[in-house]
Design an enzyme around this catalytic site. Structure first.
Site, PDB file in Angstrom:
ATOM      1  N   SER A   7     -13.100 -14.740  -0.838  1.00  0.00           N
ATOM      2  CA  SER A   7     -14.495 -14.331  -1.036  1.00  0.00           C
ATOM      3  C   SER A   7     -15.438 -15.450  -0.576  1.00  0.00           C
ATOM      4  O   SER A   7     -15.404 -15.819   0.611  1.00  0.00           O
ATOM      5  CB  SER A   7     -14.704 -13.953  -2.505  1.00  0.00           C
ATOM      6  OG  SER A   7     -15.903 -13.228  -2.648  1.00  0.00           O
ATOM      7  N   ASP A  53     -12.359  -2.670  -2.268  1.00  0.00           N
ATOM      8  CA  ASP A  53     -13.133  -3.823  -2.726  1.00  0.00           C
ATOM      9  C   ASP A  53     -14.596  -3.411  -2.863  1.00  0.00           C
ATOM     10  O   ASP A  53     -15.240  -3.029  -1.877  1.00  0.00           O
ATOM     11  CB  ASP A  53     -12.965  -4.942  -1.685  1.00  0.00           C
ATOM     12  CG  ASP A  53     -13.607  -6.249  -2.103  1.00  0.00           C
ATOM     13  OD1 ASP A  53     -14.657  -6.214  -2.759  1.00  0.00           O
ATOM     14  OD2 ASP A  53     -13.040  -7.294  -1.754  1.00  0.00           O
ATOM     15  N   HIS A  64     -10.911  -6.530  -5.149  1.00  0.00           N
ATOM     16  CA  HIS A  64     -11.331  -7.920  -4.907  1.00  0.00           C
ATOM     17  C   HIS A  64     -10.603  -8.918  -5.816  1.00  0.00           C
ATOM     18  O   HIS A  64     -10.901 -10.104  -5.780  1.00  0.00           O
ATOM     19  CB  HIS A  64     -12.847  -8.007  -5.169  1.00  0.00           C
ATOM     20  CG  HIS A  64     -13.540  -9.170  -4.514  1.00  0.00           C
ATOM     21  ND1 HIS A  64     -13.648  -9.295  -3.147  1.00  0.00           N
ATOM     22  CD2 HIS A  64     -14.165 -10.267  -5.037  1.00  0.00           C
ATOM     23  CE1 HIS A  64     -14.311 -10.404  -2.855  1.00  0.00           C
ATOM     24  NE2 HIS A  64     -14.617 -11.012  -3.986  1.00  0.00           N
TER      25      HIS A  64
END
Lengths: 283, 283
Positions: free
Chosen positions: A152, A228, A261
């Site tokens: 991320s 995600d 995620h």
């Protein structure tokens, strides 16, 4: 190791035949105490091992990947040191923001130029210069063989640091990275805050802009889950696909059906990433 | 699955090709809401998969092993469902103790007989009867093929539940188990509190006593770290070694040099335990 030079051992635990440690030191870059973790796999006395950096995402410390990342079995198998830094300076004297996506826990791997952030938020210098020197001094690390990964915001960090330093990092991988801070709300807020309004100053902190501006790397692997929640608005993997295509830069960018995620996603593909880096780190 | 019957889905995440879920239900055994996690590996439609139970230790919920246990890769490889229950009833109306080793988070896998614990602390019934029925109803579980494992207090749970039910569990393993509550401070406090002063009532909750009293199991594996702070006073692995030797019961009880009581230890040997159980669960 208990206390070597300015390095304080927070904890060391036997794991997978090696040692998972957590360490703390006074950082010159950030002007704060910084904590990081290092896994040193089993190795012959005197051997120097290649190094895989892992940069974490918003809200994380070094602890998240250390506890949930499931990297140790693969690192032990391949003989790779795994380093996980914190994501920002921290402390009562360090400026912060009430939101999770700016300030402490959200350093974005930049050297901030704007008040009040510039005093402590020097994560680029910390990761690119200070921590590597400390690692080389205190661990059996072969600094000629480094690779970098992240998740991320840390995927953004891995991509940008790797693309700016292609001779240092033999391979770059990322899990669900922010590929273009210039083109998402997280990036607007963070880079605007840390670097100011001149968006041309942001380009060295934007993987897609770096590639547009000529940066290249031969070994790039990205995994992105299709479920995600941040994909469409914040991560925007398609911009990296386009940038690589336009530049004629080969990259393996994989959309993974059904994955989100979380660390349940990261841990699924971590062993494969470690093995992929290990192949590039050989010899 | 969203809500099937009385089962509420707390979360489901794709991982290692399967689904890691967390679920909640109203338990008749404990009179409380109970939370547990289930990993269902990838499998053919309609297939029924063997089940590995994992009982956790003092202070833990289902979350600890679910996040840090590193079992999913091995369970996906071998096609084994992994079930992690909580360690006690919980809630404001449930009696508790200020210490970490009694009350909430410390159910010791017994059916309490003493006030005020007896009303809710019925973890033996919950694990042995209620949760298996729920599992069979809601998941693709082949209840003819079950195995059981656990850590510390949960190792005690796995050993005692497995030894009492040798026809149900094809194999039993434990990480740093409490092998004899009759002979350690944790056991004295917990079993005294839950079961009262008549120590003969404790024997069905003591792995060594069960073996002395005739219980047998053909497939028993224990890993114990030599650097475990609780080894000498609380865990006392040597008592299980002696009990198995006296009974002529084969058991693989391994002392692992340098390992402590943490998940860094558990995760090191988890894949091997899953593979060992999977061999016993075949066919």
């Amino acid at each position: 190791m208990t206390t070597a030079g300015t390095l304080e051992t927070v904890s060391e635990n036997c794991s997978h035949g090696g040692v998972q440690g957590v360490y703390r030191h006074a950082s010159a870059s950030t002007g704060t105490q910084m904590t990081f973790s290092v896994f040193v796999p089993p190795h012959a006395d005197g051997a120097k091992l290649p190094v895989l950096w892992f940069l974490s995402g918003l809200t994380c410390t070094q602890a998240n990947v250390t506890e949930k990342g499931e990297f140790r079995a693969a690192c032990a198998e391949h003989g790779v040191i795994f380093v996980a830094p914190d994501t920002s300076p921290r402390g009562e004297d360090v400026p912060d923001d009430e939101a999770y996506d700016f300030g402490q826990g959200a350093g974005f791997y930049v050297d901030a130029t704007q008040a009040p952030w510039a005093q402590h938020f020097q994560m680029r210098s910390y990761i690119e210069r200070e921590l590597p020197a400390l690692l080389a001094e205190h661990f059996p690390a072969d600094m000629q063989r480094q690779a970098i990964s992240g998740h991320s915001m840390g995927g953004h960090g891995a991509l940008t640091i790797g693309l700016r330093n292609p001779d240092r990092f033999r391979s770059i991988s990322a899990f669900s990275p922010i590929v273009s801070p210039l083109n998402c709300p997280w990036g607007d807020k963070a880079l605007g805050g840390y670097l100011g309004d001149n968006r041309s100053d942001w380009r060295e902190y934007d993987a897609c802009a770096l590639i547009e501006d000529g940066a290249r790397h031969a070994n790039l692997l990205v995994d992105q889950g299709t479920a995600d929640n941040f994909l469409e608005e914040q991560l925007r993997t398609e911009l990296l696909v386009d940038a690589c295509k336009s530049a004629g830069m080969p990259a393996e960018i994989r959309m993974q059906p059904g994955y989100d995620h979380s660390y349940y996603f990261i841990s699924t593909f971590m062993a494969e990433h470690v093995g992929w880096h290990a192949r590039h780190l050989q010899g």
